[in-house]
Design a protein around this motif. Structure first.
Motif, PDB file in Angstrom:
ATOM      1  N   ASN A   1     -17.668 -11.129  33.636  1.00 51.54           N
ATOM      2  CA  ASN A   1     -16.630 -11.114  34.868  1.00 51.54           C
ATOM      3  C   ASN A   1     -17.578 -10.626  36.064  1.00 51.54           C
ATOM      4  OD1 ASN A   1     -14.008 -11.886  32.596  1.00 51.54           O
ATOM      5  ND2 ASN A   1     -14.515  -9.703  31.850  1.00 51.54           N
ATOM      6  N   ILE A   2     -16.498 -10.790  37.105  1.00 52.28           N
ATOM      7  CA  ILE A   2     -16.812  -9.854  38.308  1.00 52.28           C
ATOM      8  C   ILE A   2     -15.402  -8.999  38.796  1.00 52.28           C
ATOM      9  CG2 ILE A   2     -16.256 -10.074  40.977  1.00 52.28           C
ATOM     10  CD1 ILE A   2     -19.513 -11.351  39.561  1.00 52.28           C
ATOM     11  N   ARG A   3     -16.697  -8.154  38.822  1.00 45.09           N
ATOM     12  CA  ARG A   3     -14.622  -6.423  39.221  1.00 45.09           C
ATOM     13  C   ARG A   3     -15.074  -6.225  40.482  1.00 45.09           C
ATOM     14  NH1 ARG A   3     -13.576  -4.189  34.261  1.00 45.09           N
ATOM     15  NH2 ARG A   3     -13.462  -1.917  36.053  1.00 45.09           N
ATOM     16  N   ILE A   4     -13.916  -6.432  41.279  1.00 47.00           N
ATOM     17  CA  ILE A   4     -13.508  -5.889  42.653  1.00 47.00           C
ATOM     18  C   ILE A   4     -12.759  -4.439  42.580  1.00 47.00           C
ATOM     19  CG2 ILE A   4     -12.352  -6.616  44.953  1.00 47.00           C
ATOM     20  CD1 ILE A   4     -13.113  -9.362  43.818  1.00 47.00           C
ATOM     21  N   ASP A   5     -13.271  -3.179  42.654  1.00 48.56           N
ATOM     22  CA  ASP A   5     -12.721  -2.209  42.935  1.00 48.56           C
ATOM     23  C   ASP A   5     -12.130  -1.909  43.612  1.00 48.56           C
ATOM     24  OD1 ASP A   5     -13.091  -2.379  40.165  1.00 48.56           O
ATOM     25  OD2 ASP A   5     -15.097  -1.008  40.141  1.00 48.56           O
ATOM     26  N   VAL A   6     -10.900  -1.043  44.592  1.00 49.26           N
ATOM     27  CA  VAL A   6      -9.949  -0.384  45.212  1.00 49.26           C
ATOM     28  C   VAL A   6     -10.232   0.736  44.830  1.00 49.26           C
ATOM     29  CG1 VAL A   6      -8.988  -0.643  47.049  1.00 49.26           C
ATOM     30  CG2 VAL A   6      -9.817  -3.007  46.449  1.00 49.26           C
ATOM     31  N   LYS A   7     -10.835   1.565  45.122  1.00 45.69           N
ATOM     32  CA  LYS A   7     -10.805   2.993  44.872  1.00 45.69           C
ATOM     33  C   LYS A   7     -10.201   4.055  46.409  1.00 45.69           C
ATOM     34  CE  LYS A   7     -13.539   6.969  43.066  1.00 45.69           C
ATOM     35  NZ  LYS A   7     -12.898   7.893  43.710  1.00 45.69           N
ATOM     36  N   ASP A   8      -9.055   4.279  45.717  1.00 42.74           N
ATOM     37  CA  ASP A   8      -8.654   5.137  47.067  1.00 42.74           C
ATOM     38  C   ASP A   8      -8.255   6.904  46.255  1.00 42.74           C
ATOM     39  OD1 ASP A   8      -6.211   6.425  45.182  1.00 42.74           O
ATOM     40  OD2 ASP A   8      -5.326   4.397  45.384  1.00 42.74           O
ATOM     41  N   ASN A   9      -7.424   7.746  47.353  1.00 40.08           N
ATOM     42  CA  ASN A   9      -7.178   8.915  46.934  1.00 40.08           C
ATOM     43  C   ASN A   9      -6.181   9.752  47.056  1.00 40.08           C
ATOM     44  OD1 ASN A   9     -10.779  10.601  46.498  1.00 40.08           O
ATOM     45  ND2 ASN A   9     -10.760   9.095  48.588  1.00 40.08           N
TER      46      ASN A   9
ATOM     47  N   THR B   1       2.567   5.596  34.454  1.00 42.94           N
ATOM     48  CA  THR B   1       4.107   5.029  35.637  1.00 42.94           C
ATOM     49  C   THR B   1       2.645   3.878  36.275  1.00 42.94           C
ATOM     50  OG1 THR B   1       3.217   5.653  37.302  1.00 42.94           O
ATOM     51  CG2 THR B   1       5.600   6.925  36.502  1.00 42.94           C
ATOM     52  N   GLU B   2       1.898   2.781  35.286  1.00 43.37           N
ATOM     53  CA  GLU B   2       0.409   2.267  35.906  1.00 43.37           C
ATOM     54  C   GLU B   2       1.272   1.011  35.383  1.00 43.37           C
ATOM     55  OE1 GLU B   2       0.045   4.766  33.987  1.00 43.37           O
ATOM     56  OE2 GLU B   2      -1.610   6.042  34.142  1.00 43.37           O
ATOM     57  N   GLU B   3       1.803   0.516  35.253  1.00 46.44           N
ATOM     58  CA  GLU B   3       2.771  -0.936  35.221  1.00 46.44           C
ATOM     59  C   GLU B   3       3.429  -1.276  35.665  1.00 46.44           C
ATOM     60  OE1 GLU B   3       0.755  -3.501  33.892  1.00 46.44           O
ATOM     61  OE2 GLU B   3      -1.078  -1.983  33.129  1.00 46.44           O
ATOM     62  N   SER B   4       4.673  -0.021  35.742  1.00 50.81           N
ATOM     63  CA  SER B   4       5.589  -0.490  36.892  1.00 50.81           C
ATOM     64  C   SER B   4       5.600   0.214  38.416  1.00 50.81           C
ATOM     65  CB  SER B   4       6.369   0.627  36.342  1.00 50.81           C
ATOM     66  OG  SER B   4       5.788   2.084  36.512  1.00 50.81           O
ATOM     67  N   ILE B   5       3.924  -0.016  38.075  1.00 53.16           N
ATOM     68  CA  ILE B   5       3.988  -0.148  40.509  1.00 53.16           C
ATOM     69  C   ILE B   5       3.749  -1.204  40.477  1.00 53.16           C
ATOM     70  CG2 ILE B   5       2.804   1.986  40.171  1.00 53.16           C
ATOM     71  CD1 ILE B   5       0.024   1.052  40.474  1.00 53.16           C
ATOM     72  N   PHE B   6       3.592  -1.927  39.263  1.00 62.48           N
ATOM     73  CA  PHE B   6       3.780  -3.410  39.795  1.00 62.48           C
ATOM     74  C   PHE B   6       4.640  -4.393  39.655  1.00 62.48           C
ATOM     75  CE2 PHE B   6      -1.417  -2.957  37.671  1.00 62.48           C
ATOM     76  CZ  PHE B   6      -1.719  -3.235  39.161  1.00 62.48           C
ATOM     77  N   LEU B   7       5.634  -3.512  39.289  1.00 67.48           N
ATOM     78  CA  LEU B   7       6.828  -4.145  39.673  1.00 67.48           C
ATOM     79  C   LEU B   7       7.535  -4.839  40.659  1.00 67.48           C
ATOM     80  CD1 LEU B   7       8.955  -2.438  36.788  1.00 67.48           C
ATOM     81  CD2 LEU B   7       7.645  -4.483  36.481  1.00 67.48           C
TER      82      LEU B   7
ATOM     83  N   SER C   1      -5.634  -5.184  37.088  1.00 65.41           N
ATOM     84  CA  SER C   1      -5.462  -3.730  36.747  1.00 65.41           C
ATOM     85  C   SER C   1      -5.583  -1.984  37.251  1.00 65.41           C
ATOM     86  CB  SER C   1      -6.037  -2.936  35.355  1.00 65.41           C
ATOM     87  OG  SER C   1      -7.332  -2.910  35.592  1.00 65.41           O
ATOM     88  N   VAL C   2      -4.727  -1.318  36.793  1.00 64.59           N
ATOM     89  CA  VAL C   2      -5.561  -0.133  38.021  1.00 64.59           C
ATOM     90  C   VAL C   2      -5.495   1.110  37.010  1.00 64.59           C
ATOM     91  CG1 VAL C   2      -2.885   0.481  37.900  1.00 64.59           C
ATOM     92  CG2 VAL C   2      -4.100   1.584  39.793  1.00 64.59           C
ATOM     93  N   HIS C   3      -6.412   1.637  37.043  1.00 64.56           N
ATOM     94  CA  HIS C   3      -7.017   3.199  36.078  1.00 64.56           C
ATOM     95  C   HIS C   3      -6.433   4.392  37.435  1.00 64.56           C
ATOM     96  CE1 HIS C   3      -8.855   6.433  33.846  1.00 64.56           C
ATOM     97  NE2 HIS C   3      -9.831   6.331  34.378  1.00 64.56           N
TER      98      HIS C   3
ATOM     99  N   VAL D   1      -7.134  13.267  41.958  1.00 68.14           N
ATOM    100  CA  VAL D   1      -7.704  11.573  42.386  1.00 68.14           C
ATOM    101  C   VAL D   1      -7.487  10.524  43.503  1.00 68.14           C
ATOM    102  CG1 VAL D   1      -9.892  11.477  42.566  1.00 68.14           C
ATOM    103  CG2 VAL D   1      -9.697  12.884  40.668  1.00 68.14           C
ATOM    104  N   GLY D   2      -7.613  10.045  42.746  1.00 71.55           N
ATOM    105  CA  GLY D   2      -6.667   8.737  42.882  1.00 71.55           C
ATOM    106  C   GLY D   2      -6.984   7.480  41.944  1.00 71.55           C
ATOM    107  N   CYS D   3      -6.649   6.862  42.628  1.00 68.06           N
ATOM    108  CA  CYS D   3      -6.745   5.526  41.451  1.00 68.06           C
ATOM    109  C   CYS D   3      -7.666   4.441  41.914  1.00 68.06           C
ATOM    110  CB  CYS D   3      -5.057   4.471  41.688  1.00 68.06           C
ATOM    111  SG  CYS D   3      -3.845   5.141  41.089  1.00 68.06           S
ATOM    112  N   ILE D   4      -8.124   3.467  41.267  1.00 67.96           N
ATOM    113  CA  ILE D   4      -8.978   2.322  41.070  1.00 67.96           C
ATOM    114  C   ILE D   4      -8.097   1.057  40.664  1.00 67.96           C
ATOM    115  CG2 ILE D   4     -11.116   1.352  40.574  1.00 67.96           C
ATOM    116  CD1 ILE D   4     -12.065   4.230  40.263  1.00 67.96           C
ATOM    117  N   PHE D   5      -7.925  -0.229  41.730  1.00 72.54           N
ATOM    118  CA  PHE D   5      -7.570  -1.067  41.783  1.00 72.54           C
ATOM    119  C   PHE D   5      -8.617  -1.951  40.937  1.00 72.54           C
ATOM    120  CE2 PHE D   5      -3.451   1.247  43.354  1.00 72.54           C
ATOM    121  CZ  PHE D   5      -3.054   0.786  42.585  1.00 72.54           C
ATOM    122  N   THR D   6      -8.486  -2.979  40.174  1.00 74.35           N
ATOM    123  CA  THR D   6      -9.412  -3.281  39.826  1.00 74.35           C
ATOM    124  C   THR D   6      -9.287  -5.563  39.706  1.00 74.35           C
ATOM    125  OG1 THR D   6     -10.792  -2.152  38.758  1.00 74.35           O
ATOM    126  CG2 THR D   6     -11.169  -4.413  38.365  1.00 74.35           C
ATOM    127  N   ILE D   7     -10.182  -6.034  40.722  1.00 75.41           N
ATOM    128  CA  ILE D   7      -9.142  -7.468  40.482  1.00 75.41           C
ATOM    129  C   ILE D   7     -10.437  -8.045  39.413  1.00 75.41           C
ATOM    130  CG2 ILE D   7      -9.147  -9.894  41.504  1.00 75.41           C
ATOM    131  CD1 ILE D   7      -8.610  -8.205  43.686  1.00 75.41           C
TER     132      ILE D   7
END
Length: 377
Positions: free
Chosen positions: A302-310, A318-324, A355-357, A362-368
């Motif tokens: 796979n290719i992973r594209i990560d966006v890490k915020d603070n 609430t990890e899944e509900s934020i995609f609603l 997905s989101v971790h 700290v923050g979130c890492i959104f991964t495509i």
């Protein structure tokens, strides 16, 4: 008399109806249906026939309704309507509503022939009247509820499409305005990088409007055009637009180097829009004087594209509900809450996963995550 015959053979008739129901493909009677369906109708039919043997024959209409399908409230009409609603809730069709009552008529006829039971013509007329009224009320309620649900679903779908259109339109207009302002303030030549961002944004605006017009005409969106392209050039294009937005926020934006030999496949504009929505979300919620980090790399197949915020992380669970759709969990409630929903759907449409971790405090890492393709040459 028919009502006495029905009383004496009530259990037998109910069992025959249940057997006929079980033999029809995909049709199983629930406990509720067994109460509000044929057995209740059978009791009402018995009472109707018994009343009509007395001088108060008009009272039978309170139980089973008048002949000719006239509008009138009756016990049989109420229970038949309830039966129609139950069948719709279980996903059955209108012909199965009709068959439920037809089964009883067939069971009565078969048993009467077996027992050589003589019935009067008026009793058959009453049976037909009760069946007609029950079927009419059940089908009417079934159709009403089905049309109501269909209309409600259509309104909901239309509202969702309109919300997505407005959200994407606003994003593209925002990028266009930022690029124009940067070019104007810096007296930049439009043939440079800022001019390219402006040009792409205007093109994307035009395409978004054209696609929406096609959707309105009923043609719908054309099939997604997939192509294989360089991961590094894709990230560079996303970076150029994102830096304009980052400049208006109180955070810094950093992009990690990308291996030039890596490639992904998909609809490039759709994936760019998805990544742009994720980055916009990061700029919106990351805390002041912190960093948003964009990285892209290979991970096995796979290719992973990560966006890490603070942003400080998400509340537990609430990890899944934020995609609603229209989900907004942070204090900043600007926008419609559709960006991450659109991003997830766009990534999924390209055979990937978003997905989101959440890292507490700290923050979130959104991964495509997308399938890895052959090296671009």
């Amino acid at each position: 008399m028919m009502h006495e015959f029905l009383i004496n053979n009530r259990e037998n008739l109910a069992a025959r109806c249940r057997e006929k129901v079980s033999l029809r493909p995909g049709r199983k009677a629930s406990k509720v249906q067994l109460q509000n369906g044929v057995p209740l109708f059978l009791d009402q039919l018995i009472r109707t026939l018994a009343v009509e043997q007395t001088s108060g024959s008009t009272d039978s209409q309170k139980i089973s309704g008048p002949a000719g399908g006239g509008l009138a409230l009756s016990e049989m009409g109420v229970s038949a309507a309830a039966h129609g609603r139950e069948l719709l809730a279980l996903g059955f069709t209108v012909d199965q509503v009709v068959h439920d009552y037809g089964d009883l008529c067939q069971a009565i006829t078969d048993l009467a022939i077996e027992r050589d039971a003589p019935f009067q013509i008026d009793e058959f007329r009453t049976l037909n009247r009760c069946l007609d009224n029950a079927i009419a009320d059940a089908v009417t309620e079934f159709s009403y509820q089905r049309d109501f649900i269909s209309e409600e679903r259509l309104v909901k779908d239309n509202n969702a499409r309109l919300g997505y259109f407005v959200h994407e339109l606003r994003n593209l207009l925002g990028t266009t305005s930022l690029a124009f302002s940067a070019a104007k303030i810096g007296n930049l030549n439009l043939s440079g990088a800022t001019g390219s961002i402006l040009e792409r944004s205007i093109f994307s605006l035009s395409k978004l409007i054209d696609d929406s017009l096609e959707d309105i005409k009923g043609v719908g969106h054309s099939a997604i055009n997939l192509s294989t392209f360089s991961l590094s050039s894709f990230i560079e294009e996303a970076q150029a637009s994102a830096e304009l937005s980052a400049g208006n926020s109180s955070c810094t934006f950093k992009v990690m180097p990308v291996d030039t030999d890596l490639a992904i496949s998909g609809n490039r504009p759709l994936l760019l829009a998805a990544l742009a929505n994720i980055l916009q979300n990061a700029f919106k919620f990351t805390r002041p004087n912190t960093q948003v980090l964009l990285s892209a790399y290979a991970s096995a197949q796979n290719i992973r594209i990560d966006v890490k915020d603070n942003c400080g992380g998400l509340p537990r669970g609430t990890e899944e509900s934020i995609f609603l759709p229209f989900s907004q969990s942070g204090k900043n409630r600007s926008g419609a809450g559709l960006g991450l929903t659109i991003a997830k759907q766009s990534v999924a449409a390209n055979g990937g996963e978003l997905s989101v971790h959440s890292i507490p405090d700290v923050g979130c890492i959104f991964t495509i995550s997308l399938p890895r393709k052959e090296v671009v040459t």
